[in-house]
Write a protein that holds these residues in place. Structure first.
Motif, mmCIF file in Angstrom:
data_model
loop_
_atom_site.group_PDB
_atom_site.id
_atom_site.type_symbol
_atom_site.label_atom_id
_atom_site.label_comp_id
_atom_site.label_asym_id
_atom_site.label_seq_id
_atom_site.Cartn_x
_atom_site.Cartn_y
_atom_site.Cartn_z
ATOM 1 N N SER A 47 0.848 -1.181 0.000
ATOM 2 C CA SER A 47 0.000 0.000 0.000
ATOM 3 C C SER A 47 0.887 1.234 0.000
ATOM 4 O O SER A 47 2.050 1.187 0.373
ATOM 5 C CB SER A 47 -0.920 0.000 1.220
ATOM 6 O OG SER A 47 -0.160 0.057 2.398
ATOM 7 N N TYR A 48 0.333 2.317 -0.427
ATOM 8 C CA TYR A 48 1.138 3.522 -0.554
ATOM 9 C C TYR A 48 1.333 4.215 0.792
ATOM 10 O O TYR A 48 0.557 4.058 1.723
ATOM 11 C CB TYR A 48 0.557 4.463 -1.594
ATOM 12 C CG TYR A 48 -0.887 4.816 -1.402
ATOM 13 C CD1 TYR A 48 -1.248 5.876 -0.587
ATOM 14 C CD2 TYR A 48 -1.895 4.111 -2.049
ATOM 15 C CE1 TYR A 48 -2.573 6.222 -0.414
ATOM 16 C CE2 TYR A 48 -3.220 4.450 -1.876
ATOM 17 C CZ TYR A 48 -3.551 5.496 -1.056
ATOM 18 O OH TYR A 48 -4.853 5.834 -0.879
ATOM 19 N N ASP A 76 4.313 5.319 -3.718
ATOM 20 C CA ASP A 76 4.233 3.865 -3.873
ATOM 21 C C ASP A 76 5.465 3.394 -4.631
ATOM 22 O O ASP A 76 6.142 4.193 -5.294
ATOM 23 C CB ASP A 76 2.964 3.484 -4.645
ATOM 24 C CG ASP A 76 2.545 2.035 -4.436
ATOM 25 O OD1 ASP A 76 3.391 1.198 -4.095
ATOM 26 O OD2 ASP A 76 1.354 1.743 -4.626
ATOM 27 N N PRO A 89 -0.166 5.923 -6.887
ATOM 28 C CA PRO A 89 -1.280 6.006 -5.944
ATOM 29 C C PRO A 89 -2.271 7.039 -6.464
ATOM 30 O O PRO A 89 -1.947 7.824 -7.349
ATOM 31 C CB PRO A 89 -0.605 6.470 -4.645
ATOM 32 C CG PRO A 89 0.674 7.112 -5.062
ATOM 33 C CD PRO A 89 1.065 6.502 -6.366
#
Length: 115
Positions: free
Chosen positions: A2-3, A56, A61
């Motif tokens: 996930s970012y 990211d 993202p």
């Protein structure tokens, strides 16, 4: 992955700074080309406020303006990147990069949101 979301941003007379209260980071400056890159993006967008930066290592993202940065050099502390979308602008990220990543990513996908 996930970012990473960077918030609590503000512009001082000398640099953009951010705070990450969970990590105990307060008013950490973006230096060595990073604040200048942020300023250039904001000027292009005619923004006066920067709400957040998302980062990211795999894909962009969600954000209003997206750029990529390729790793040039990392010595385990400071990491130098280049952004081709902004005339091969070089900027450095300090060792706080490793608060979010185990090693300096070879490529960063960065999105900015502002108004």
């Amino acid at each position: 992955m996930s970012y990473v979301t960077i918030t609590n941003l503000r512009r001082t007379p000398y640099a953009w700074v951010y705070s990450d209260y969970e990590l105990g980071v307060l008013d950490e400056p973006f230096v060595l080309g990073t604040s200048e890159l942020i300023d250039a993006i904001m000027a292009d967008q005619n923004w006066h406020t920067l709400e957040r930066i998302l980062v990211d290592t795999e894909d962009y993202p969600p954000g209003e303006v997206t750029i990529t940065a390729d790793l040039i050099l990392s010595d385990g502390g400071w990491s130098r990147y280049v952004c081709s979308e902004y005339e091969d602008h070089e900027f450095n990220l300090c060792p706080h990069l490793f608060d979010y990543f185990e090693e300096a990513p070879k490529k960063l996908y960065i999105a900015l949101e502002g108004y």
